[in-house]
Design an enzyme around this catalytic site. Structure first.
Site, PDB file in Angstrom:
ATOM      1  CE1 TYR A  54      27.083  50.277  41.675  1.00 31.09           C
ATOM      2  CE2 TYR A  54      29.393  50.368  40.990  1.00 31.09           C
ATOM      3  CZ  TYR A  54      28.360  49.734  41.669  1.00 31.09           C
ATOM      4  OH  TYR A  54      28.598  48.560  42.348  1.00 31.09           O
ATOM      5  CG  HIS A  84      30.945  44.324  50.539  1.00 35.73           C
ATOM      6  ND1 HIS A  84      29.729  44.882  50.837  1.00 35.73           N
ATOM      7  CD2 HIS A  84      30.970  44.214  49.179  1.00 35.73           C
ATOM      8  CE1 HIS A  84      29.050  45.118  49.731  1.00 35.73           C
ATOM      9  NE2 HIS A  84      29.784  44.718  48.708  1.00 35.73           N
ATOM     10  CG  ASN A 197      34.829  47.078  42.459  1.00 30.27           C
ATOM     11  OD1 ASN A 197      35.020  46.123  41.720  1.00 30.27           O
ATOM     12  ND2 ASN A 197      33.646  47.643  42.629  1.00 30.27           N
ATOM     13  CE1 TYR A 283      57.414   6.296  25.625  1.00 26.47           C
ATOM     14  CE2 TYR A 283      55.170   7.036  26.043  1.00 26.47           C
ATOM     15  CZ  TYR A 283      56.096   6.435  25.204  1.00 26.47           C
ATOM     16  OH  TYR A 283      55.715   5.984  23.977  1.00 26.47           O
ATOM     17  NE  ARG A 286      62.467   7.245  25.596  1.00 26.30           N
ATOM     18  CZ  ARG A 286      61.511   6.731  24.816  1.00 26.30           C
ATOM     19  NH1 ARG A 286      61.268   7.273  23.644  1.00 26.30           N
ATOM     20  NH2 ARG A 286      60.826   5.678  25.193  1.00 26.30           N
ATOM     21  CG  PHE A 331      34.966  44.376  38.593  1.00 30.73           C
ATOM     22  CD1 PHE A 331      34.274  43.206  38.375  1.00 30.73           C
ATOM     23  CD2 PHE A 331      34.346  45.587  38.287  1.00 30.73           C
ATOM     24  CE1 PHE A 331      32.983  43.223  37.874  1.00 30.73           C
ATOM     25  CE2 PHE A 331      33.056  45.604  37.787  1.00 30.73           C
ATOM     26  CZ  PHE A 331      32.368  44.414  37.573  1.00 30.73           C
ATOM     27  CD  GLU A 417      28.398  41.444  42.096  1.00 35.19           C
ATOM     28  OE1 GLU A 417      28.766  40.449  42.763  1.00 35.19           O
ATOM     29  OE2 GLU A 417      28.503  42.612  42.510  1.00 35.19           O
TER      30      GLU A 417
END
Length: 512
Positions: A54, A84, A197, A283, A286, A331, A417
């Site tokens: 791959y 990409h 990646n 509050y 404090r 990744f 994915e």
């Protein structure tokens, strides 16, 4: 100027800050170069054997089962980067892109990505030449890492794409390389995939945010102390023995800061034994250490996560020393996405409680005899009325931004994915939350300092005097209304910068 060395063990958070924010030069150590050379030899051997692996001899994502012939594998890597680099939106800030490039070079230098040393060195060359790829905000889903942002960086290595100009404009990538005397890189098998990646964008933003948050949480103790002092609050809730019985580390640190900041105050002494003084403060006064302290503990968690990621190999596939090339899921950005979301929640609450103290300071029914909206001639003047509106609006936005991005997975790549981290989005909005927190603390700084000035002739604590002097220098004394926006911007600078904190620490000792 310092020089950061990328070793086979990586880099430190301080290294990332030096390169991203102070333009430190970068070099790669001999051991890192050797690790990359050994890793590349394994990929070259796979190429010779013709084994299907791959990212080396196949397509990517949903195309992982598509075999690519040897004569087209270099083309495959270049096509990957071009396709990409598909981001949209405004460019990311220069410091984010620089951090991302350094961290990608760091990951490659760990020697598990199978790239030539030339690839990591080319990223370093961009950094040293001051070349910042134009990297759009939108495109990363934080699974398979920050694919689109890193592809925009890799595209510039190839002599394509855009570079961020000094004036914020886009400059042609090829021209930027030529002007710097650099040559485009021809990618070999596996190298395009290895360049994109990774979780480097979200990790870079998280590391930058950790530095910002650590400072802002200390400044939140400073502004809380100013507000408490100005409202004639008590310092008794911040005594160390009270926090020792609930031993959350951050709470103890925050309480110690506030207690120290309130000492030596004639304002505090003026009501210490007053029987009409409130038995318990609100509050927001404090419980300041309980909120800011919990934020500090969250910061520690996020810092631990980032430190682990800094020594991690984040790539797919990875090249193991025994010759295996294995597909991984390292990744996936879930660890970083969770940390960024958690820290955003914490920072939003630090701002929320600060805004409540501002509101009390400005409300004549609760501020213990301060004038309405801290305006000496209220009615004709509105004082800080709308400054509190601004703080409230920013707090409201932070509440929206505190909604976690990491639960919002969207399946992609033909369901290959099918779960993504949204870690990039979580880190982007964390940066916005911290910027907003700076604004809220600026309003509290302004209100607290003016409130203390209005307590004259009583003198505030040494820390209070430092703050009053600093605010007076940029915003003048309480009096007739002035154009507020420049005052607000100047107070933001006092909160974000280190000068006021250093002046206070000179008078009261180091704050944590």
């Amino acid at each position: 100027m310092s020089t950061v060395t990328i070793t086979a063990a990586g880099v430190t958070p301080a290294d990332v800050l030096a390169v991203a924010r102070r333009d430190a030069k970068v070099q790669i150590s001999a051991d890192a170069l050797a690790a990359m050379t050994a890793s590349r030899a394994i990929v070259d051997n796979i190429e010779r054997e013709g084994r299907p692996v791959y990212g080396v001899s196949t397509g990517f994502g949903a195309l992982a089962n598509t075999f690519v012939s040897p004569d087209r594998r270099a083309e495959l890597q270049h096509s990957l980067i071009r396709s990409h680099a598909a981001g949209v939106g405004a460019p990311m800030p220069r410091e984010v892109v620089r951090a991302m490039m350094l961290l990608r070079a760091r990951s490659l230098a760990l020697g598990r990505s199978g790239v030539r040393p030339l690839i990591a060195q080319s990223l370093v060359d961009l950094l040293n030449a001051g070349i910042t790829p134009w990297t759009p905000e939108h495109g990363s889903l934080g699974a398979s890492g920050d694919l689109a942002p890193l592809a925009h960086c890799a595209l510039v290595l190839m002599g394509e794409g855009w570079v961020l100009g000094a004036d914020g404009t886009r400059v042609d990538g090829a021209k930027a390389l030529a002007d710097a005397g650099l040559r485009p890189v021809e990618l070999a098998a596996k190298e395009g995939l290895a360049l994109i990646n990774g979780t480097d964008g979200m990790l870079g933003m998280l590391l930058l945010a950790l530095d910002d948050a650590a400072h802002l949480f200390t400044m939140a103790d400073v502004t809380a102390a100013l507000a408490i002092e100005a409202m004639l609050g008590s310092d008794r809730p911040f005594q160390p023995e009270i926090h020792a019985i609930r031993p959350h580390p951050g709470q103890g640190v925050s309480a110690a800061n506030i207690h120290r900041l309130l000492q030596g105050s004639a304002v505090m002494d003026s009501h210490r034994d007053d029987i009409d003084h409130a038995v318990q403060d609100a509050y927001s006064m404090r419980c300041a250490p309980q909120v800011a302290g919990a934020a500090r503990d969250t910061l520690d968690f996020a810092a631990t996560t980032a430190a682990r990621e800094l020594v991690s190999v984040v790539d797919n596939p990875v090249v193991l020393p025994d010759g295996r090339v294995e597909s991984t899921g390292n990744f996936h950005g879930a660890p970083l996405g969770f940390a960024a979301d958690f820290l955003a929640i914490a920072a939003a609450e630090v701002g929320a409680i600060a805004e409540r103290r501002v509101d009390r300071l400005l409300d004549v029914t609760r501020s213990r005899d301060l004038p309405p909206f801290l305006a000496p001639d209220a009615g004709v003047n509105s004082g800080l009325m709308i400054a509190q509106y601004t703080a409230a609006g920013v707090v409201a936005e932070n509440r929206r931004l505190a909604s976690p991005a990491s639960v919002d997975s969207v399946p992609t790549s033909g369901m290959q994915e099918d779960h993504v981290s949204m870690g990039w989005a979580a880190a982007v909005k964390l940066r916005r939350v911290l910027d907003n927190l700076t604004s809220v603390l600026a309003v509290e700084l302004l209100a607290g300092a003016r409130g203390l000035r209005l307590r004259a002739p009583l003198t505030p604590s040494p820390a209070g005097r430092a703050a009053v002097e600093a605010v007076a220098a940029v915003g003048g004394e309480p009096g007739p209304d002035v154009f507020m926006a420049p005052v607000m911007e100047a107070c933001r600078g006092l909160v974000a910068g280190r000068e006021l904190r250093e002046r206070i620490e000179t008078r009261v000792g180091p704050l944590q």
